[in-house]
Design a protein around this motif. Sequence first.
Motif, mmCIF file in Angstrom:
data_model
loop_
_atom_site.group_PDB
_atom_site.id
_atom_site.type_symbol
_atom_site.label_atom_id
_atom_site.label_comp_id
_atom_site.label_asym_id
_atom_site.label_seq_id
_atom_site.Cartn_x
_atom_site.Cartn_y
_atom_site.Cartn_z
ATOM 1 N N SER A 165 0.843 -1.197 0.000
ATOM 2 C CA SER A 165 0.000 0.000 0.000
ATOM 3 C C SER A 165 0.874 1.241 0.000
ATOM 4 C CB SER A 165 -0.907 0.000 1.230
ATOM 5 O OG SER A 165 -1.572 1.248 1.335
ATOM 6 N N PRO A 166 0.637 2.169 -0.934
ATOM 7 C CA PRO A 166 1.443 3.397 -0.937
ATOM 8 C C PRO A 166 1.156 4.282 0.272
ATOM 9 C CG PRO A 166 -0.339 3.541 -2.523
ATOM 10 C CD PRO A 166 -0.339 2.139 -2.027
ATOM 11 N N PHE A 167 0.033 4.028 0.953
ATOM 12 C CA PHE A 167 -0.327 4.844 2.112
ATOM 13 C C PHE A 167 0.402 4.406 3.379
ATOM 14 C CE2 PHE A 167 -4.297 4.158 -0.469
ATOM 15 C CZ PHE A 167 -4.111 5.276 -1.261
ATOM 16 N N LYS A 168 1.078 3.262 3.322
ATOM 17 C CA LYS A 168 1.846 2.764 4.458
ATOM 18 C C LYS A 168 3.307 2.650 4.035
ATOM 19 C CE LYS A 168 2.141 -1.032 7.795
ATOM 20 N NZ LYS A 168 1.589 -2.346 8.207
ATOM 21 N N ASP A 169 4.095 3.595 4.490
ATOM 22 C CA ASP A 169 5.490 3.657 4.070
ATOM 23 C C ASP A 169 6.331 2.702 4.906
ATOM 24 O OD1 ASP A 169 7.915 4.289 3.030
ATOM 25 O OD2 ASP A 169 8.050 6.289 3.936
ATOM 26 N N ARG A 170 6.804 1.658 4.270
ATOM 27 C CA ARG A 170 7.669 0.694 4.953
ATOM 28 C C ARG A 170 9.146 0.972 4.704
ATOM 29 N NH1 ARG A 170 5.124 -5.033 3.270
ATOM 30 N NH2 ARG A 170 6.949 -5.751 4.442
ATOM 31 N N PRO A 303 -3.293 13.562 -0.304
ATOM 32 C CA PRO A 303 -3.575 12.592 -1.373
ATOM 33 C C PRO A 303 -2.813 12.874 -2.664
ATOM 34 C CG PRO A 303 -5.428 14.086 -1.070
ATOM 35 C CD PRO A 303 -4.495 14.327 0.070
ATOM 36 N N GLU A 304 -2.392 14.134 -2.856
ATOM 37 C CA GLU A 304 -1.656 14.469 -4.073
ATOM 38 C C GLU A 304 -0.316 13.742 -4.148
ATOM 39 O OE1 GLU A 304 -0.979 17.827 -1.078
ATOM 40 O OE2 GLU A 304 -2.629 16.518 -1.736
ATOM 41 N N LYS A 305 0.174 13.167 -3.010
ATOM 42 C CA LYS A 305 1.398 12.371 -3.031
ATOM 43 C C LYS A 305 1.179 11.056 -3.762
ATOM 44 C CE LYS A 305 3.696 11.743 0.680
ATOM 45 N NZ LYS A 305 4.031 11.401 2.084
ATOM 46 N N PHE A 306 -0.056 10.586 -3.737
ATOM 47 C CA PHE A 306 -0.342 9.252 -4.267
ATOM 48 C C PHE A 306 -1.203 9.280 -5.525
ATOM 49 C CE2 PHE A 306 -0.540 9.414 0.426
ATOM 50 C CZ PHE A 306 0.679 8.827 0.704
ATOM 51 N N THR A 328 -5.532 19.480 -4.602
ATOM 52 C CA THR A 328 -6.789 19.246 -3.892
ATOM 53 C C THR A 328 -7.680 20.482 -3.828
ATOM 54 O OG1 THR A 328 -5.693 19.741 -1.787
ATOM 55 C CG2 THR A 328 -5.789 17.415 -2.468
ATOM 56 N N GLU A 329 -7.208 21.646 -4.292
ATOM 57 C CA GLU A 329 -8.009 22.857 -4.257
ATOM 58 C C GLU A 329 -8.001 23.537 -5.615
ATOM 59 O OE1 GLU A 329 -6.793 25.457 -1.160
ATOM 60 O OE2 GLU A 329 -7.169 24.013 0.456
ATOM 61 N N THR A 339 -23.655 34.436 -15.067
ATOM 62 C CA THR A 339 -24.751 35.095 -14.346
ATOM 63 C C THR A 339 -26.103 34.473 -14.651
ATOM 64 O OG1 THR A 339 -24.890 36.723 -16.135
ATOM 65 C CG2 THR A 339 -23.503 37.286 -14.232
ATOM 66 N N ASP A 340 -26.114 33.534 -15.575
ATOM 67 C CA ASP A 340 -27.375 32.874 -15.918
ATOM 68 C C ASP A 340 -27.688 31.830 -14.850
ATOM 69 O OD1 ASP A 340 -29.530 31.588 -16.951
ATOM 70 O OD2 ASP A 340 -28.597 31.094 -18.886
ATOM 71 N N TYR A 341 -28.804 32.062 -14.129
ATOM 72 C CA TYR A 341 -29.120 31.182 -13.013
ATOM 73 C C TYR A 341 -29.376 29.753 -13.469
ATOM 74 C CZ TYR A 341 -34.067 31.281 -14.358
ATOM 75 O OH TYR A 341 -35.243 31.143 -15.044
ATOM 76 N N SER A 342 -29.679 29.574 -14.750
ATOM 77 C CA SER A 342 -29.969 28.218 -15.260
ATOM 78 C C SER A 342 -28.725 27.509 -15.804
ATOM 79 C CB SER A 342 -31.030 28.297 -16.356
ATOM 80 O OG SER A 342 -30.525 29.027 -17.472
ATOM 81 N N SER A 343 -27.581 28.191 -15.778
ATOM 82 C CA SER A 343 -26.389 27.593 -16.396
ATOM 83 C C SER A 343 -25.793 26.455 -15.575
ATOM 84 C CB SER A 343 -25.324 28.662 -16.623
ATOM 85 O OG SER A 343 -24.919 29.207 -15.371
ATOM 86 N N LYS A 344 -26.012 26.457 -14.287
ATOM 87 C CA LYS A 344 -25.539 25.411 -13.385
ATOM 88 C C LYS A 344 -24.032 25.132 -13.545
ATOM 89 C CE LYS A 344 -30.002 23.105 -13.022
ATOM 90 N NZ LYS A 344 -30.750 21.837 -13.172
ATOM 91 N N PRO A 345 -23.202 26.097 -13.146
ATOM 92 C CA PRO A 345 -21.743 25.856 -13.196
ATOM 93 C C PRO A 345 -21.374 24.631 -12.364
ATOM 94 C CG PRO A 345 -22.246 27.777 -11.864
ATOM 95 C CD PRO A 345 -23.534 27.404 -12.529
ATOM 96 N N THR A 346 -20.455 23.848 -12.896
ATOM 97 C CA THR A 346 -20.155 22.530 -12.303
ATOM 98 C C THR A 346 -18.651 22.326 -12.156
ATOM 99 O OG1 THR A 346 -22.136 21.631 -13.350
ATOM 100 C CG2 THR A 346 -20.497 20.043 -12.509
ATOM 101 N N PHE A 347 -18.271 21.815 -10.963
ATOM 102 C CA PHE A 347 -16.894 21.380 -10.734
ATOM 103 C C PHE A 347 -16.824 19.858 -10.924
ATOM 104 C CE2 PHE A 347 -16.621 25.391 -8.451
ATOM 105 C CZ PHE A 347 -15.336 25.814 -8.740
ATOM 106 N N GLY A 348 -15.685 19.410 -11.367
ATOM 107 C CA GLY A 348 -15.428 17.971 -11.476
ATOM 108 C C GLY A 348 -13.983 17.669 -11.075
ATOM 109 N N CYS A 349 -13.722 16.424 -10.830
ATOM 110 C CA CYS A 349 -12.341 16.043 -10.495
ATOM 111 C C CYS A 349 -11.973 14.754 -11.221
ATOM 112 C CB CYS A 349 -12.139 15.894 -8.996
ATOM 113 S SG CYS A 349 -13.048 14.525 -8.234
ATOM 114 N N LEU A 350 -10.739 14.694 -11.617
ATOM 115 C CA LEU A 350 -10.185 13.486 -12.236
ATOM 116 C C LEU A 350 -9.038 13.016 -11.342
ATOM 117 C CD1 LEU A 350 -10.023 11.490 -14.625
ATOM 118 C CD2 LEU A 350 -8.440 13.086 -15.726
ATOM 119 N N VAL A 351 -9.229 11.862 -10.737
ATOM 120 C CA VAL A 351 -8.238 11.328 -9.802
ATOM 121 C C VAL A 351 -7.649 10.050 -10.400
ATOM 122 C CG1 VAL A 351 -7.839 10.396 -7.498
ATOM 123 C CG2 VAL A 351 -9.412 12.332 -7.816
ATOM 124 N N ARG A 352 -6.353 10.051 -10.601
ATOM 125 C CA ARG A 352 -5.681 8.888 -11.199
ATOM 126 C C ARG A 352 -4.541 8.424 -10.288
ATOM 127 N NH1 ARG A 352 -3.870 10.965 -16.960
ATOM 128 N NH2 ARG A 352 -3.561 12.920 -15.799
#
Length: 386
Positions: A165-170, A303-306, A328-329, A339-352
Amino acid sequence: MIKTTQAHIVYTPLLTTFCMKTVGGSPQQKYDALHQVYVPDRQIAELRFIPNLQVQDPDGYVTPIGVAVDMTSQLVNCKWYLNNVQLVAGEDYDFNDNNDIGSITIYHNTTWQESGQTLRFEGEFLDQRRQEVLKFTWETIMTLTDYTDYNITFELNVPSKTLLSPFKDRGNIVVSACFYNGHEAISANRCQFLWQIYDDRVNGWRDLGLEGGSDQIPEDGFYVSGQETANLVVRQDCIEDVLIRCFGVFMDWEETKTFRMKRYYGQYDERIDIAVGKYISPETPLSKAIVTVTNKQGDIANPEKFFDIEILFKSSFRQNWQNVAYGTEGIVYKESLGTDYSSKPTFGCLVREKTALLPLVKGNRILSVGGKPIYVSVPKVERDIE
């Protein structure tokens, strides 16, 4: 003229009995090859052979009639031979200890090459009556046999498959190989080891270690040390997916153990939340999104380390995804929110998932700076934001 004739004194031949006394051991030795000990060990308890000569004179001139007398002390020209080579006094042999004429003291343990050779004694006794030399010989076979109880096994201290596991550094991982006889470990100094890796480029096994170039840059970045020893040391952060085997030799035993080490993330889940500006008004200056990656232990720190984490944004469903930030930010300022209330601005993330640290290669050559190889960790899969 006086005529003469001579009478001849006739002596009845002596009656002799010759034998060899054995003290402190036996011509037969056993050898425990596993523990490298002799039984008995003549360097601890020496072996002695002491001649004994009993003489009886039927006529009563040398000994009383009917009485056998010990005449060992009158033996002369006593010699000892091993396979027809005369032995001399030294570290291995001594003669006439304790005034025992003709005796030999053996400190030498029989070797496999000497096993089956003949130890021979030769000595003489002078019959003073007849001026006759009586010769005596004795011999025995010096042997060595193996009495080791063998139950040899070959083991590694890692399972056949190890998920890292990369989260456990041996840090550095030590993989140890050992031969056992039953439950008893055999000293590594008496064994030979060779570590190899399966190389997909040649579809076969090759020795693990250095590339062998003039700069001596390790071809296997995870390798630290231990080739041709019982302990292989590897770096966890440089292991992606390797198949390694250890070839071990002890006496006549040749064994091979194979194991796999693989970087493994396990189950996890990524989540993106709008921390600032989730509700947009004319006064909203920006919107800030935060990415969190969680596994069964909880939120993963840094998490950006892994992971390669990319934050994306589109002002409406009709727009294409645009990169906002790596990490992460991510922040989108007012002019991009719309400014269009119907446009629904959206954030997304791609985690690899990121690979382990791998050497940077150009062609068939590992790139380096100042003689030190360059290692990089890159996303395992292609970027896909469609």
